[in-house]
Design an enzyme around this catalytic site. Structure first.
Site, PDB file in Angstrom:
ATOM      1  N   HIS A  93       3.927  -7.213 -10.812  1.00 26.94           N
ATOM      2  CA  HIS A  93       4.227  -6.668  -9.491  1.00 26.94           C
ATOM      3  C   HIS A  93       3.785  -7.548  -8.324  1.00 26.94           C
ATOM      4  O   HIS A  93       4.444  -7.587  -7.292  1.00 26.94           O
ATOM      5  CB  HIS A  93       3.530  -5.305  -9.380  1.00 26.94           C
ATOM      6  CG  HIS A  93       3.703  -4.632  -8.068  1.00 26.94           C
ATOM      7  ND1 HIS A  93       4.918  -4.128  -7.664  1.00 26.94           N
ATOM      8  CD2 HIS A  93       2.836  -4.378  -7.049  1.00 26.94           C
ATOM      9  CE1 HIS A  93       4.775  -3.581  -6.460  1.00 26.94           C
ATOM     10  NE2 HIS A  93       3.544  -3.733  -6.068  1.00 26.94           N
ATOM     11  N   SER A 100       6.720  -4.311  -2.355  1.00 22.18           N
ATOM     12  CA  SER A 100       6.134  -3.043  -2.738  1.00 22.18           C
ATOM     13  C   SER A 100       6.312  -2.039  -1.595  1.00 22.18           C
ATOM     14  O   SER A 100       7.435  -1.862  -1.118  1.00 22.18           O
ATOM     15  CB  SER A 100       4.669  -3.280  -3.097  1.00 22.18           C
ATOM     16  OG  SER A 100       4.186  -2.238  -3.872  1.00 22.18           O
ATOM     17  N   TRP A 101       5.238  -1.424  -1.096  1.00 23.03           N
ATOM     18  CA  TRP A 101       5.399  -0.555   0.075  1.00 23.03           C
ATOM     19  C   TRP A 101       6.040  -1.325   1.232  1.00 23.03           C
ATOM     20  O   TRP A 101       6.795  -0.750   2.028  1.00 23.03           O
ATOM     21  CB  TRP A 101       4.054   0.032   0.522  1.00 23.03           C
ATOM     22  CG  TRP A 101       4.181   0.625   1.886  1.00 23.03           C
ATOM     23  CD1 TRP A 101       3.780   0.072   3.063  1.00 23.03           C
ATOM     24  CD2 TRP A 101       4.847   1.859   2.221  1.00 23.03           C
ATOM     25  NE1 TRP A 101       4.147   0.885   4.114  1.00 23.03           N
ATOM     26  CE2 TRP A 101       4.801   1.984   3.613  1.00 23.03           C
ATOM     27  CE3 TRP A 101       5.483   2.848   1.455  1.00 23.03           C
ATOM     28  CZ2 TRP A 101       5.359   3.077   4.288  1.00 23.03           C
ATOM     29  CZ3 TRP A 101       6.040   3.935   2.124  1.00 23.03           C
ATOM     30  CH2 TRP A 101       5.978   4.048   3.521  1.00 23.03           C
ATOM     31  N   ASP A 160       7.003  -5.466 -14.002  1.00 24.32           N
ATOM     32  CA  ASP A 160       6.331  -4.754 -12.918  1.00 24.32           C
ATOM     33  C   ASP A 160       6.002  -3.342 -13.393  1.00 24.32           C
ATOM     34  O   ASP A 160       6.903  -2.545 -13.645  1.00 24.32           O
ATOM     35  CB  ASP A 160       7.250  -4.718 -11.688  1.00 24.32           C
ATOM     36  CG  ASP A 160       6.569  -4.189 -10.438  1.00 24.32           C
ATOM     37  OD1 ASP A 160       5.664  -3.345 -10.572  1.00 24.32           O
ATOM     38  OD2 ASP A 160       6.963  -4.613  -9.334  1.00 24.32           O
ATOM     39  N   GLY A 182       0.838  -1.189   0.000  1.00 23.85           N
ATOM     40  CA  GLY A 182       0.000   0.000   0.000  1.00 23.85           C
ATOM     41  C   GLY A 182       0.873   1.239   0.000  1.00 23.85           C
ATOM     42  O   GLY A 182       1.484   1.534  -1.016  1.00 23.85           O
TER      43      GLY A 182
END
Ligand code: STX
Length: 315
Positions: A293, A110-111, A265, A43
């Site tokens: 991703h 990711s985050w 990605d 996120g």
């Protein structure tokens, strides 16, 4: 080829008061005597999902999952006050101390990779290993790519749907325009823009369309926290100094490390993973040739499970 481990239930869960406002949902799965590893979701604002437990051998690992401030089962939902990268790094320390651990391994995509790097560069002495995927350094360049001009050219059809909630004269700064709707008084506009925001992110996350992922991310509960918390973090450039995570990568030097990246990605283009590996050459670097991703893509799952198994042998 390694697959996800079978679905398991947590052996305990609880809520941790991290300040006067926020309570975090924390759960532990696998072997209470095993090697501790903490899962950092994406996120920011996406929360944990059941399959996130399944990247780790449950006989070997003590698997700690938690929902970051304002999302998942943590409360209050979508709260932006006292919600910054520094707060999340502090929360990891509170959880580590609550568990009485000297060291733990970090696993984040990711985050989750952003947060893992921010924590490991602040407290390298507490980190026994680091597995990061879909590298996101939260720089202005990456944010421009995803939310203004970049991925828009790969997905012009999805991009039109992303533009839809924003008046034409506000489209020169979409992040700001979305943030205003998502923090405004109009509840209908808020939910509509939350759904458009998370639809864009869900659609661009996988190489091939994935209905389950879309269903999860456009569910109102998840859509609202993803959209509100992401825009809040991103208008503040992740509360990081520009280039901070690469500049401080020397702090990672002694930590067993794995960088995993999908070649296609479109949320976090491979450039940042490549730069991270240049700054941290001791880390293993796996580029998955046929993936985008998301953590749920087949080749990414395989690389991640291989990494958690290899890390066990290094510890
Ligand atoms: N957000 C980066 C991130 O953490 C800009 C992320 N992006 N997509 C996802 O997470 C999901 C695959 C979880 C939707």
């Amino acid at each position: 080829m390694p697959y996800l481990y079978p679905q398991i239930h947590e052996y305990t869960h609880y809520f941790l008061d991290v300040d006067d406002t926020h309570k975090l949902y924390v759960e532990e799965c696998g072997n209470p005597e095993g090697v501790p590893i903490v899962f950092l979701h994406g996120g920011p604002g996406a929360g944990c999902e059941a399959y996130h437990r399944c990247f780790f051998d449950p006989e070997a690992y003590r698997i700690i999952l938690f929902d970051q401030r304002g999302c998942g089962r943590s409360t209050p939902h979508s709260e932006l006050n006292n919600n910054t990268t520094q707060h999340l790094v502090g929360d990891l320390e509170k959880i580590r101390q609550h568990l009485g651990l000297q060291q733990w391994a970090l696993f984040g995509g990711s985050w989750g990779s952003t947060l893992a790097l921010a924590y490991a560069e602040t407290y390298p002495e507490y980190v026994s290993g680091l597995i990061v995927r879909g590298i996101f350094l939260c720089t202005p360049k990456e944010l421009e790519w995803l939310y203004q001009d970049g991925a828009s050219r790969v997905y012009p059809d999805y991009w039109d749907d992303f533009l839809e909630p924003i008046p034409e004269d506000e489209r020169d700064d979409l992040l700001k325009a979305y943030y205003q709707l998502l923090t405004g008084e109009d509840e209908i506009a808020k939910m509509r823009s939350a759904k458009a925001w998370s639809t864009w992110e869900g659609r661009t996350a996988t190489l091939l369309p994935n209905e389950d992922l879309m269903a999860h991310f456009t569910d109102p509960h998840t859509a609202l926290s993803v959209a509100r918390i992401e825009t809040h973090y991103f208008i503040n450039e992740g509360f990081l100094e520009e280039g901070q995570l690469l500049k401080n990568a020397d702090k990672l030097r002694g930590i067993p490390g794995y960088i995993i990246q999908g070649r296609y990605d479109m949320i976090c283009p491979m450039e940042q993973a490549y730069r991270l590996h240049q700054a941290w050459p001791e880390a293993n670097f796996a580029v998955v040739a046929n993936a985008g991703h998301a953590a749920s893509e087949e080749g990414i799952i395989s690389a991640l499970v291989s990494a958690t198994n290899s890390l066990l042998k290094q510890l």
